[in-house]
Structure formats: structure tokens, C-alpha cells
Design a protein around this motif. Structure first.
Motif, short mmCIF file in Angstrom:
data_model
loop_
_atom_site.label_atom_id
_atom_site.label_comp_id
_atom_site.label_asym_id
_atom_site.label_seq_id
_atom_site.Cartn_x
_atom_site.Cartn_y
_atom_site.Cartn_z
N THR A 1 0.84 -1.19 0.00
CA THR A 1 0.00 0.00 0.00
C THR A 1 0.88 1.25 0.00
O THR A 1 2.08 1.17 0.19
CB THR A 1 -0.93 0.00 1.24
OG1 THR A 1 -0.11 0.05 2.42
CG2 THR A 1 -1.82 -1.22 1.27
N GLY B 1 0.68 5.12 -5.61
CA GLY B 1 -0.40 5.87 -6.25
C GLY B 1 0.01 7.26 -6.63
O GLY B 1 1.10 7.73 -6.32
N SER B 2 -0.91 7.94 -7.33
CA SER B 2 -0.61 9.26 -7.86
C SER B 2 -0.36 10.29 -6.77
O SER B 2 0.33 11.27 -6.99
CB SER B 2 -1.75 9.72 -8.78
OG SER B 2 -2.98 9.63 -8.09
N SER B 3 -0.92 10.05 -5.57
CA SER B 3 -0.70 11.00 -4.49
C SER B 3 0.51 10.65 -3.62
O SER B 3 0.90 11.42 -2.76
CB SER B 3 -1.95 11.06 -3.60
OG SER B 3 -2.18 9.78 -3.05
N THR C 1 6.61 6.39 -6.46
CA THR C 1 6.03 5.59 -7.53
C THR C 1 7.05 5.48 -8.65
O THR C 1 7.67 6.47 -9.04
CB THR C 1 4.73 6.20 -8.08
OG1 THR C 1 4.99 7.53 -8.51
CG2 THR C 1 3.62 6.18 -7.05
N THR D 1 -6.70 0.72 -12.04
CA THR D 1 -7.91 1.53 -12.13
C THR D 1 -8.17 1.82 -13.60
O THR D 1 -7.37 1.47 -14.47
CB THR D 1 -7.75 2.83 -11.33
OG1 THR D 1 -6.66 3.57 -11.87
CG2 THR D 1 -7.51 2.54 -9.85
N ASP E 1 -5.47 4.00 -15.28
CA ASP E 1 -4.13 3.60 -14.86
C ASP E 1 -3.50 2.71 -15.94
O ASP E 1 -4.09 1.72 -16.35
CB ASP E 1 -4.27 2.82 -13.55
CG ASP E 1 -2.96 2.36 -12.95
OD1 ASP E 1 -1.92 2.50 -13.60
OD2 ASP E 1 -3.00 1.85 -11.82
N ASN F 1 -3.91 8.09 -12.99
CA ASN F 1 -3.96 7.47 -11.67
C ASN F 1 -3.00 6.30 -11.54
O ASN F 1 -3.34 5.27 -10.98
CB ASN F 1 -5.39 6.99 -11.38
CG ASN F 1 -6.37 8.13 -11.34
OD1 ASN F 1 -6.13 9.11 -10.66
ND2 ASN F 1 -7.45 8.01 -12.08
N TRP G 1 -0.53 3.59 -10.41
CA TRP G 1 -0.26 2.91 -9.16
C TRP G 1 -1.36 3.08 -8.12
O TRP G 1 -1.16 2.80 -6.95
CB TRP G 1 1.10 3.33 -8.56
CG TRP G 1 2.25 2.97 -9.42
CD1 TRP G 1 2.96 3.80 -10.24
CD2 TRP G 1 2.85 1.68 -9.58
NE1 TRP G 1 3.94 3.12 -10.89
CE2 TRP G 1 3.90 1.80 -10.50
CE3 TRP G 1 2.59 0.42 -9.03
CZ2 TRP G 1 4.69 0.74 -10.89
CZ3 TRP G 1 3.38 -0.65 -9.42
CH2 TRP G 1 4.43 -0.49 -10.34
N ASP G 2 -2.54 3.54 -8.53
CA ASP G 2 -3.66 3.65 -7.59
C ASP G 2 -4.38 2.32 -7.39
O ASP G 2 -5.22 2.19 -6.52
CB ASP G 2 -4.67 4.70 -8.06
CG ASP G 2 -4.21 6.12 -7.77
OD1 ASP G 2 -3.28 6.28 -6.97
OD2 ASP G 2 -4.79 7.05 -8.36
#
Length: 183
Positions: free
Chosen positions: A86, A89-91, A95, A134, A137, A167, A169-170
Motif C-alpha cells: 500500500t 499511487g498518484s498522491s 512511484t 484503475t 491507470d 492514476n 499505481w492507484d
């Protein structure tokens, strides 16, 4: 263990099998239990094929979670398991860039195994990656083993050569592993 013990078990009516039925088909197991009736001290036992396979596959398998934003080490205590990675992701700050531009590294450590550089020739690892992306993604995860230090190292790349999607790696990222040492 020899065939005579197994034949005795069959002749005594202790083995009842149906053709090609894993619920009743038995495999012979030998155990050194100290019987001195013969020279080899092994006693033959039977176990159903189904029980043998299930105990080998389901036993010693565990779920682990690795939050890549707080640590890059996951400590495991089973020879096989599923690691849910975990914090990607984009945030997230970590990544991998597209086209193998960069990687995110992590370690699998098992304190019961010798995963040091000195023992690198005796480490067996098998792993596979599952990624549920996603809609926007376009990540294509690529994982390679990068050696041993204070655990078994891995580098995670994005193999997609195009620009990163909105997105990347979300999605959900899982690594299945099997890890043994030969000594």
C-alpha cells in the motif's frame, strides 16, 4: 522405510482407496520413530493425498501488509505468503516512473532464515505480482529480485513505455512469495 511396511499396511486392511480419488488415495510417509524391529528404525504411515497437498499449500501461508510510505521492510514469519503493498499511487511520493525510469525497492525479511550475502547461494525464492489497475491507470508492474542484504531485496518498476496515466499505481498491488534457504 521400505515397501514391506507399506505392503503390510495394505494387507492389514489399513489402506482403503478408490481409483484416482484424492480423498482416499494414500501416499506413504516414513518417520524415524525409534522402532527397532528392523535395521532402518523407520515406520511407514499413510496420509491421504488431499491432506498432504492442503497441509503443504495452505499451511505456512500468511497475509502481510507493507505500507511503502512508512517503511520498505516487511518482516514475514512463513515460507510463503501474500504481501499487500500500500501507499503507492498518484498522491504518493514513491512511484516508479514509466519505461523503467526509476524503481521502488523493498525488502522481505524472515528472522528465522539466513538471508545474508554470505548465504546468497542457498536462498530459494519464487514470486509473482498481481496488480488490479484503475480505469485510467496504465501501470505495468515489473518486479525483480535485487539480492540479499538484511533481507531479500526487490525492485519494482513500471514497464509501460508510455507516459504515466492519470492514476498510475492507484490500483491494488500484491506480491505472492515463496522463500526458503537450503541450509
Amino acid at each position: 522405510m521400505d515397501i514391506l511396511n507399506w505392503l503390510y499396511t495394505k494387507a492389514a486392511g489399513l489402506v482403503k482407496t478408490k481409483a484416482n480419488d484424492p480423498n482416499t488415495d494414500l501416499i506413504a510417509l516414513g518417520a524415524n520413530v525409534g522402532f527397532n524391529r528392523r535395521d532402518d528404525q523407520y515406520q511407514t504411515y499413510g496420509m491421504t493425498l488431499k491432506n498432504c497437498v492442503q497441509s503443504g499449500c495452505e499451511g505456512n501461508t500468511k497475509y502481510y501488509e507493507l505500507d511503502i510510505t512508512s517503511t520498505n521492510v516487511v518482516t514475514v514469519d512463513t515460507p510463503r505468503g501474500i504481501i499487500d503493498i500500500t501507499g503507492m499511487g498518484s498522491s504518493a511520493p514513491l512511484t516508479p516512473d514509466p519505461a523503467f525510469g526509476s524503481s521502488v525497492s523493498f525488502l522481505i525479511n524472515n528472522p528465522e532464515l539466513d538471508l545474508t550475502v554470505a548465504n546468497i547461494d542457498n536462498i530459494y525464492v519464487q514470486y509473482s505480482v498481481y496488480y488490479r489497475n484503475t480505469i485510467t491507470d496504465n501501470t505495468v508492474p515489473y518486479l525483480i529480485s535485487s539480492g540479499a542484504s538484511s533481507g531479500l531485496g526487490f525492485n519494482l518498476y513500471n514497464a509501460n513505455p508510455t507516459l504515466a496515466g492519470a492514476n498510475n499505481w492507484d490500483g491494488a498491488l500484491y506480491v505472492y512469495y515463496e522463500l526458503y534457504t537450503l541450509n
